[in-house]
Design a protein around this motif. Sequence first.
Motif, PDB file in Angstrom:
ATOM      1  N   VAL A  64       0.868  -1.184   0.000  1.00 64.59           N
ATOM      2  CA  VAL A  64       0.000   0.000   0.000  1.00 64.59           C
ATOM      3  C   VAL A  64       0.902   1.231   0.000  1.00 64.59           C
ATOM      4  O   VAL A  64       1.706   1.418   0.915  1.00 64.59           O
ATOM      5  N   VAL A  65       0.781   1.994  -1.023  1.00 68.95           N
ATOM      6  CA  VAL A  65       1.679   3.146  -1.162  1.00 68.95           C
ATOM      7  C   VAL A  65       0.910   4.336  -1.736  1.00 68.95           C
ATOM      8  O   VAL A  65       1.379   5.066  -2.575  1.00 68.95           O
ATOM      9  N   HIS A  66      -0.318   4.498  -1.245  1.00 68.46           N
ATOM     10  CA  HIS A  66      -1.131   5.567  -1.823  1.00 68.46           C
ATOM     11  C   HIS A  66      -0.756   6.946  -1.291  1.00 68.46           C
ATOM     12  O   HIS A  66      -0.463   7.131  -0.121  1.00 68.46           O
ATOM     13  N   VAL A  95      -1.163  -0.989  -4.246  1.00 64.23           N
ATOM     14  CA  VAL A  95      -2.269  -0.030  -4.183  1.00 64.23           C
ATOM     15  C   VAL A  95      -1.673   1.375  -4.145  1.00 64.23           C
ATOM     16  O   VAL A  95      -0.955   1.724  -3.205  1.00 64.23           O
ATOM     17  N   VAL A  96      -1.941   2.141  -5.178  1.00 64.38           N
ATOM     18  CA  VAL A  96      -1.449   3.519  -5.227  1.00 64.38           C
ATOM     19  C   VAL A  96      -2.609   4.467  -4.956  1.00 64.38           C
ATOM     20  O   VAL A  96      -3.746   4.029  -4.755  1.00 64.38           O
ATOM     21  N   GLY A  97      -2.334   5.734  -4.941  1.00 68.99           N
ATOM     22  CA  GLY A  97      -3.373   6.723  -4.659  1.00 68.99           C
ATOM     23  C   GLY A  97      -4.408   6.794  -5.765  1.00 68.99           C
ATOM     24  O   GLY A  97      -4.169   6.370  -6.893  1.00 68.99           O
ATOM     25  N   ASP A  98      -5.541   7.371  -5.434  1.00 66.49           N
ATOM     26  CA  ASP A  98      -6.625   7.483  -6.412  1.00 66.49           C
ATOM     27  C   ASP A  98      -6.187   8.210  -7.668  1.00 66.49           C
ATOM     28  O   ASP A  98      -6.715   7.963  -8.755  1.00 66.49           O
ATOM     29  N   GLU A 100      -2.863   8.567  -8.707  1.00 65.36           N
ATOM     30  CA  GLU A 100      -1.514   8.195  -9.113  1.00 65.36           C
ATOM     31  C   GLU A 100      -1.598   6.997 -10.050  1.00 65.36           C
ATOM     32  O   GLU A 100      -2.554   6.220  -9.982  1.00 65.36           O
ATOM     33  N   VAL A 115      -6.053   2.099  -9.459  1.00 65.84           N
ATOM     34  CA  VAL A 115      -5.640   2.124  -8.053  1.00 65.84           C
ATOM     35  C   VAL A 115      -4.836   0.876  -7.692  1.00 65.84           C
ATOM     36  O   VAL A 115      -3.827   0.952  -6.995  1.00 65.84           O
ATOM     37  N   ILE A 116      -5.293  -0.270  -8.166  1.00 68.40           N
ATOM     38  CA  ILE A 116      -4.620  -1.523  -7.817  1.00 68.40           C
ATOM     39  C   ILE A 116      -3.871  -2.045  -9.046  1.00 68.40           C
ATOM     40  O   ILE A 116      -4.437  -2.153 -10.130  1.00 68.40           O
TER      41      ILE A 116
ATOM     42  N   ILE B 160       4.135   9.506 -12.281  1.00 62.35           N
ATOM     43  CA  ILE B 160       3.184   8.968 -11.304  1.00 62.35           C
ATOM     44  C   ILE B 160       1.899   9.805 -11.255  1.00 62.35           C
ATOM     45  O   ILE B 160       0.806   9.292 -11.081  1.00 62.35           O
ATOM     46  N   SER B 200      -6.264  10.605  -1.821  1.00 62.28           N
ATOM     47  CA  SER B 200      -7.270   9.550  -1.917  1.00 62.28           C
ATOM     48  C   SER B 200      -8.390   9.768  -0.911  1.00 62.28           C
ATOM     49  O   SER B 200      -8.208  10.419   0.120  1.00 62.28           O
ATOM     50  N   VAL B 235       3.406  -4.495   2.767  1.00 64.64           N
ATOM     51  CA  VAL B 235       4.184  -3.327   3.174  1.00 64.64           C
ATOM     52  C   VAL B 235       3.320  -2.088   3.000  1.00 64.64           C
ATOM     53  O   VAL B 235       2.623  -1.939   1.999  1.00 64.64           O
ATOM     54  N   VAL B 237       4.162   1.611   2.693  1.00 61.81           N
ATOM     55  CA  VAL B 237       5.291   2.532   2.551  1.00 61.81           C
ATOM     56  C   VAL B 237       4.904   3.884   3.125  1.00 61.81           C
ATOM     57  O   VAL B 237       3.947   4.503   2.675  1.00 61.81           O
TER      58      VAL B 237
END
Lengths: 119, 269
Positions: A64-66, A95-98, A100, A115-116, B160, B200, B235, B237
Amino acid sequence: MIAIMAAATLVLAEPAVPSTYRDNDLVERGEAGIRFVSRIRDSVVLEFHDIRSRDDCPPLDVVVVHDTISFLAPDEQASVLAFLSDSVRAGGIVVVGDNEVLVADSGWQSVVRTVIWRA
Amino acid sequence: MVPNTADYVVGVYNPRGDIIPIVDLRRLLHLPAVEQTPRVIGNLIILELDELTLGVAVDRIDSVVGVPSAKIQSGHPLFADINLRFIGGVVECQGRLYIILDAERAFAVPEPTPTGAAALTVAAAASPGSVGTPATSPETELSVIREGLKTFAGFHVTEINQEWVRQRLPTWREERAAVECGIQIENGPDAEAFLTGFVSTNPDALWSNERAGMLAATLANSIRGEGENRALHGVNVGCGHATKHIRQLRRWPRRVRGDAFVSGRKTPI
């Protein structure tokens, strides 16, 4: 750090707990509020590491790196992305930010919206 | 030349239907002129100073940087050759020394509007200009935004997130125009306002039914067919100290692993 270590014993007010957690018996009502059931609390082990040290870690199922990578300097972003590439097992998910995205041609496949992502 | 104007007004430009004067900084600052035959206006920076809009011809747009006003130091007599009264200050940024032009004073606009950052940064570039792009092109705007976000929010525009930033630009432009400001991000509140909508949904709360369901379904699909009680490794981060938190979910019961996080939708992925 203490708050993270105690995440499994987190106590929440009832309105803060979405229904899926109750419907699937993941939480119970305690004296102070809603908390995770014991089988969850007992199953979770939290450890701290410095991601920059690139120490050994098992192949990862979930990262998880959102809303995080965007606030790192470009060289640190590259370092985190390299860490993800090296550490997430094949089929593992990130899982990134909405808002990203991981670059599609870098080996990541968008699974749910953007997101995923799957390795 | 434009008749009946100061000698540093070298032409006019029509960016969006409004005719604006073009000023040659070399003439204004008494710097050596560059011979150009025929005269070609190169890169332009469009300045909006209260009710005055004008174009400034520059040799080239070297880079766009944002600097906190606190880092700006007063001009030094060493810069006397560049008419000191036009110098708003000097600032060191990214290992380079920049001379800041006080645009309001240089172009004699009464009651200058105080700003937190430089209205115009003149980089030490001196190559003759060629026909180029006005400073308000989308790429230049993106460059301005990129520097502002980096300086005032620690937010770095890269692959990104640049798509979101590009999509945010039009609404940002409208929001700033409504308060009669340029698109520049000049302080922390500006940066925070620009990033509205980026973070988010409910980042500090338990994941919603939808999001938890998406993750559970994806994860269940990902580990299908593997051992019943394999520990899952994850993880989270963290930002700031860039720490990671390994969560080992030991002896994860099959029911929980496969279904319990899945909401009623069980959307195929």
